[in-house]
Design a protein around this motif. Structure first.
Motif, mmCIF file in Angstrom:
data_model
loop_
_atom_site.group_PDB
_atom_site.id
_atom_site.type_symbol
_atom_site.label_atom_id
_atom_site.label_comp_id
_atom_site.label_asym_id
_atom_site.label_seq_id
_atom_site.Cartn_x
_atom_site.Cartn_y
_atom_site.Cartn_z
ATOM 1 N N ALA A 54 -10.411 -10.476 105.010
ATOM 2 C CA ALA A 54 -9.378 -10.252 103.999
ATOM 3 C C ALA A 54 -9.920 -9.538 102.769
ATOM 4 N N ALA A 55 -9.011 -8.817 102.133
ATOM 5 C CA ALA A 55 -9.291 -8.157 100.857
ATOM 6 C C ALA A 55 -8.292 -8.662 99.828
ATOM 7 N N ASP A 56 -8.523 -8.334 98.589
ATOM 8 C CA ASP A 56 -7.666 -8.741 97.485
ATOM 9 C C ASP A 56 -6.206 -8.418 97.798
ATOM 10 N N GLY A 57 -5.348 -9.433 97.748
ATOM 11 C CA GLY A 57 -3.922 -9.243 97.940
ATOM 12 C C GLY A 57 -3.422 -9.401 99.368
ATOM 13 N N ASP A 58 -4.314 -9.569 100.336
ATOM 14 C CA ASP A 58 -3.900 -9.701 101.733
ATOM 15 C C ASP A 58 -3.223 -11.046 101.993
ATOM 16 N N GLN A 59 -2.474 -11.108 103.101
ATOM 17 C CA GLN A 59 -1.862 -12.348 103.563
ATOM 18 C C GLN A 59 -2.449 -12.709 104.918
ATOM 19 N N VAL A 60 -2.810 -13.974 105.075
ATOM 20 C CA VAL A 60 -3.258 -14.495 106.364
ATOM 21 C C VAL A 60 -2.066 -15.246 106.945
ATOM 22 N N MET A 61 -1.544 -14.721 108.052
ATOM 23 C CA MET A 61 -0.336 -15.256 108.677
ATOM 24 C C MET A 61 -0.735 -16.145 109.848
ATOM 25 N N LEU A 62 -0.377 -17.435 109.785
ATOM 26 C CA LEU A 62 -0.720 -18.375 110.844
ATOM 27 C C LEU A 62 0.420 -18.489 111.848
ATOM 28 N N ALA A 63 0.106 -18.316 113.112
ATOM 29 C CA ALA A 63 1.083 -18.569 114.172
ATOM 30 C C ALA A 63 1.216 -20.079 114.343
ATOM 31 N N ALA A 64 2.281 -20.516 114.958
ATOM 32 C CA ALA A 64 2.466 -21.941 115.215
ATOM 33 C C ALA A 64 1.333 -22.446 116.103
ATOM 34 N N GLY A 65 0.838 -23.630 115.816
ATOM 35 C CA GLY A 65 -0.235 -24.207 116.610
ATOM 36 C C GLY A 65 -1.058 -25.177 115.805
ATOM 37 N N VAL A 66 -2.108 -25.668 116.411
ATOM 38 C CA VAL A 66 -3.016 -26.619 115.776
ATOM 39 C C VAL A 66 -4.315 -25.893 115.462
ATOM 40 N N TYR A 67 -4.744 -25.993 114.208
ATOM 41 C CA TYR A 67 -5.970 -25.336 113.749
ATOM 42 C C TYR A 67 -6.949 -26.418 113.320
ATOM 43 N N GLY A 68 -7.906 -26.722 114.162
ATOM 44 C CA GLY A 68 -8.902 -27.736 113.851
ATOM 45 C C GLY A 68 -10.262 -27.259 114.298
#
Length: 90
Positions: A54-68
């Motif tokens: 990522a860079a300044d201003g970016d968005q990290v879009m999470l898909a549905a699911g479990v993140y562990g």
């Protein structure tokens, strides 16, 4: 002549401003992704890897699911103005 010079200066300044404007990207993360590439065309596997791309201003879009597990919990946001966005309705 002075008017022409003023217009040329104005146009030159606008070109410089237009060139320096950077578009924010949307980086994709999915439990079925792969931690390779820039997370744009294909989803990354972990939140940490996406944040490293990522860079300044970016968005990290999470898909549905479990993140562990490693790469997902915990993670550090070290880039300014990065948003982490979950799926709609979650």
């Amino acid at each position: 002549m002075a008017v022409t010079r003023s217009w040329l200066m104005l146009v030159a300044m606008l070109v410089v401003v237009a060139v320096t404007v950077v578009q924010a990207r949307q980086l994709q993360v999915s439990p079925t992704g792969s931690d390779s590439g820039d997370c744009g065309a294909s989803a990354c596997l972990t939140i940490s890897y996406a944040l490293s791309q990522a860079a300044d201003g970016d968005q990290v879009m999470l898909a549905a699911g479990v993140y562990g597990g490693a790469g997902n919990v915990p993670f550090d946001i070290t880039v300014p103005n990065v948003s982490i966005v979950g799926p709609s309705g979650m």
